[in-house]
Design a protein around this motif. Structure first.
Motif, PDB file in Angstrom:
ATOM      1  N   GLY A 254      62.063  21.056   5.983  1.00 20.97           N
ATOM      2  CA  GLY A 254      61.167  21.709   5.267  1.00 20.97           C
ATOM      3  C   GLY A 254      61.633  20.981   3.867  1.00 20.97           C
ATOM      4  N   TYR A 255      60.689  21.342   2.919  1.00 15.58           N
ATOM      5  CA  TYR A 255      60.937  20.555   1.336  1.00 15.58           C
ATOM      6  C   TYR A 255      62.100  21.624   0.704  1.00 15.58           C
ATOM      7  CZ  TYR A 255      56.701  18.122   1.319  1.00 15.58           C
ATOM      8  OH  TYR A 255      55.611  17.047   1.534  1.00 15.58           O
ATOM      9  N   GLY A 256      63.052  20.790  -0.005  1.00 14.31           N
ATOM     10  CA  GLY A 256      64.074  21.297  -0.691  1.00 14.31           C
ATOM     11  C   GLY A 256      65.167  21.528   0.342  1.00 14.31           C
ATOM     12  N   ALA A 257      65.010  21.154   1.607  1.00 14.63           N
ATOM     13  CA  ALA A 257      66.230  21.307   2.686  1.00 14.63           C
ATOM     14  C   ALA A 257      66.559  22.923   2.463  1.00 14.63           C
ATOM     15  CB  ALA A 257      67.427  20.616   2.294  1.00 14.63           C
ATOM     16  N   GLY A 277      46.924  30.256   4.079  1.00 12.55           N
ATOM     17  CA  GLY A 277      47.028  31.358   3.848  1.00 12.55           C
ATOM     18  C   GLY A 277      48.485  31.971   4.309  1.00 12.55           C
ATOM     19  N   PHE A 278      49.282  31.328   5.327  1.00 10.27           N
ATOM     20  CA  PHE A 278      50.519  31.776   5.612  1.00 10.27           C
ATOM     21  C   PHE A 278      51.398  32.045   4.476  1.00 10.27           C
ATOM     22  CE2 PHE A 278      54.127  31.251   8.919  1.00 10.27           C
ATOM     23  CZ  PHE A 278      54.390  32.554   8.838  1.00 10.27           C
ATOM     24  N   GLY A 279      52.141  33.147   4.409  1.00 13.89           N
ATOM     25  CA  GLY A 279      52.866  33.221   3.480  1.00 13.89           C
ATOM     26  C   GLY A 279      52.599  33.498   2.062  1.00 13.89           C
ATOM     27  N   CYS A 280      51.176  33.413   1.910  1.00 12.83           N
ATOM     28  CA  CYS A 280      50.530  33.641   0.394  1.00 12.83           C
ATOM     29  C   CYS A 280      50.500  35.061   0.202  1.00 12.83           C
ATOM     30  CB  CYS A 280      49.362  32.675   0.378  1.00 12.83           C
ATOM     31  SG  CYS A 280      49.617  31.037   0.657  1.00 12.83           S
ATOM     32  N   GLY A 321      63.331  27.523   7.041  1.00  7.59           N
ATOM     33  CA  GLY A 321      62.993  26.751   5.843  1.00  7.59           C
ATOM     34  C   GLY A 321      61.530  27.190   5.059  1.00  7.59           C
ATOM     35  N   HIS A 322      61.097  26.272   4.082  1.00  9.49           N
ATOM     36  CA  HIS A 322      59.834  26.532   3.336  1.00  9.49           C
ATOM     37  C   HIS A 322      58.566  26.468   4.417  1.00  9.49           C
ATOM     38  CE1 HIS A 322      61.456  27.423  -0.565  1.00  9.49           C
ATOM     39  NE2 HIS A 322      62.212  26.264  -0.541  1.00  9.49           N
ATOM     40  N   ILE A 323      57.645  27.315   4.217  1.00  8.11           N
ATOM     41  CA  ILE A 323      56.410  26.952   4.805  1.00  8.11           C
ATOM     42  C   ILE A 323      55.645  25.981   4.150  1.00  8.11           C
ATOM     43  CG2 ILE A 323      54.001  28.055   5.287  1.00  8.11           C
ATOM     44  CD1 ILE A 323      55.675  30.857   5.419  1.00  8.11           C
ATOM     45  N   GLY A 324      55.333  24.934   4.903  1.00  9.33           N
ATOM     46  CA  GLY A 324      54.788  23.573   4.299  1.00  9.33           C
ATOM     47  C   GLY A 324      53.287  23.956   4.076  1.00  9.33           C
ATOM     48  N   MET A 325      52.658  23.013   3.461  1.00  8.27           N
ATOM     49  CA  MET A 325      51.148  23.255   3.237  1.00  8.27           C
ATOM     50  C   MET A 325      50.452  23.192   4.397  1.00  8.27           C
ATOM     51  SD  MET A 325      48.659  20.524   1.357  1.00  8.27           S
ATOM     52  CE  MET A 325      46.857  20.757   1.076  1.00  8.27           C
ATOM     53  N   LEU A 326      50.691  22.411   5.681  1.00  7.81           N
ATOM     54  CA  LEU A 326      49.913  22.506   6.682  1.00  7.81           C
ATOM     55  C   LEU A 326      50.892  22.633   7.982  1.00  7.81           C
ATOM     56  CD1 LEU A 326      47.083  20.018   5.729  1.00  7.81           C
ATOM     57  CD2 LEU A 326      46.815  22.433   6.337  1.00  7.81           C
TER      58      LEU A 326
END
Length: 360
Positions: A254-257, A277-280, A321-326
């Motif tokens: 994920g972004y930012g490792a 909408g996941f995690g929003c 990690g971070h949830i990505g856009m898609l």
């Protein structure tokens, strides 16, 4: 593959809860934003089947879709006030109930109704603190003429909107009292205000004693409110495992490792992310002291203990990690998992987008 599945019986459950809370008050089902993104007509049909036959929308296209979709005689309240001649001309044949929130709204509506040879039905909007639309409570000299002197407008109701029923008891009581004073002033002037309604979704759940003649519910139909109250979240995302891989110890994702493997880890990738909408979350756009405290508390949870999960093959799997856009990565080291296996992602129905919506 991904789709948002709406369970009709859960909406029916929520309607039953709200009907008990509302008592004898009429329930306006608010279906703005294409039925909160779940589909205007399926939402309206489900509501009507459960006994709700008053609807509220904000767009001309929504009112037209209801009329053309078989809701020919049901009352439709247009929540969005307007003084635009083209909009009013388009709305008059749809026989909606207009919202009047200013002298300008009333004057233009009265003139165009006269030109069309019809009487327009309307509700008066009072601004008791929301600060968007409506006459101020002290502007009685502007409100009473709409009742008294505009012969082509038939005022059948009056309402206001609560801004903090979910979080501020004192402010909500102040709004209720302010609205009550407007009703009393109208009656003292010999005017019957018509159907009075003040409670929104949160108001119905927390201040049901102030229901008056009617209530307006929208997000509560979807089960997204503070405090439970027996409401059920009505939908979820169904998708599948798009990729599987083993990541060695020390590898990141994920972004930012944001996550680093402490041991060899099997990872499943799902084609769902924050865009869907996941995690929003909603409501992190204010910075008063109490709002900052709430946001800070959320950050502490995220930093030190909060974890998101998805369900794959019926098993809860931690998001890595971070949830990505898609895309979302999940740990499937301890479960049987293959490409294409079904996955369920819990997404607030008010936040979902970018997916086909299907009803069950």
């Amino acid at each position: 593959m991904k789709r948002y599945l709406v369970e009709r019986e859960l909406i029916q459950n929520n309607i039953q809860v709200l009907q008990k809370k509302a008592g004898s008050a009429v329930i306006w089902a608010v279906l703005k934003g294409n039925g909160y993104g779940l589909g205007l007509l399926p939402m309206a049909e489900t509501c009507r089947a459960a006994g709700l036959d008053h609807f509220a929308v904000t767009e001309i296209a929504e009112a037209r879709a209801l009329r053309e979709g078989g809701f020919e005689t049901e009352p439709i309240l247009m929540l969005q006030p307007t003084a635009d001649a083209d909009e009013i001309t388009a709305l008059l044949p749809l026989h909606v109930i207009f919202t009047i929130s200013s002298t300008e709204d009333a004057s233009v509506l009265a003139g165009l109704a006269a030109q069309a040879g019809v009487t327009a039905e309307a509700h008066i909007k009072i601004d008791t603190g929301m600060g968007r639309y409506g006459f101020l409570p002290e502007e009685m000299e502007k409100i009473t003429p709409v009742y008294h002197y505009m012969d082509t407008i038939h005022v059948t109701g009056i309402y206001t909107h609560l801004h903090s029923a979910f979080c501020d008891k004192k402010a909500t009581k102040a709004q209720i009292e302010s609205f009550g004073r407007v009703l009393a002033a109208l009656r003292e002037a010999g005017i019957e205000p018509g159907m009075a309604h003040i409670l929104n979704s949160s108001g119905v759940l927390h201040f049901s004693g102030a229901a008056m003649d009617a209530v307006r519910v929208g997000s509560a139909l979807l089960g997204r409110v503070h405090g439970g109250h027996g409401l059920k979240r009505v939908g979820y995302c169904e998708t599948q495992v798009e990729e599987l891989k083993w990541l060695p110890k020390g590898h990141t994702t994920g972004y930012g490792a944001g996550w680093k493997a402490k041991r060899p880890t099997r990872v499943a990738i799902l084609p769902v992310g924050w865009y869907n909408g996941f995690g929003c979350e909603m409501g992190n756009d204010l910075f008063r002291f109490r709002d900052c405290l709430r946001i800070a508390a959320s950050l502490r949870v995220m930093l030190f203990g909060k974890a998101y999960y998805v369900t794959i093959n019926g098993k809860h799997c931690k998001v890595l990690g971070h949830i990505g856009m898609l895309h979302t990565a999940a740990d499937v080291s301890g479960i049987q998992c293959s490409l294409g296996d079904p996955a369920r992602v819990e997404i607030n129905p008010l936040m979902q987008k970018g997916m086909d919506v299907e009803w069950r």
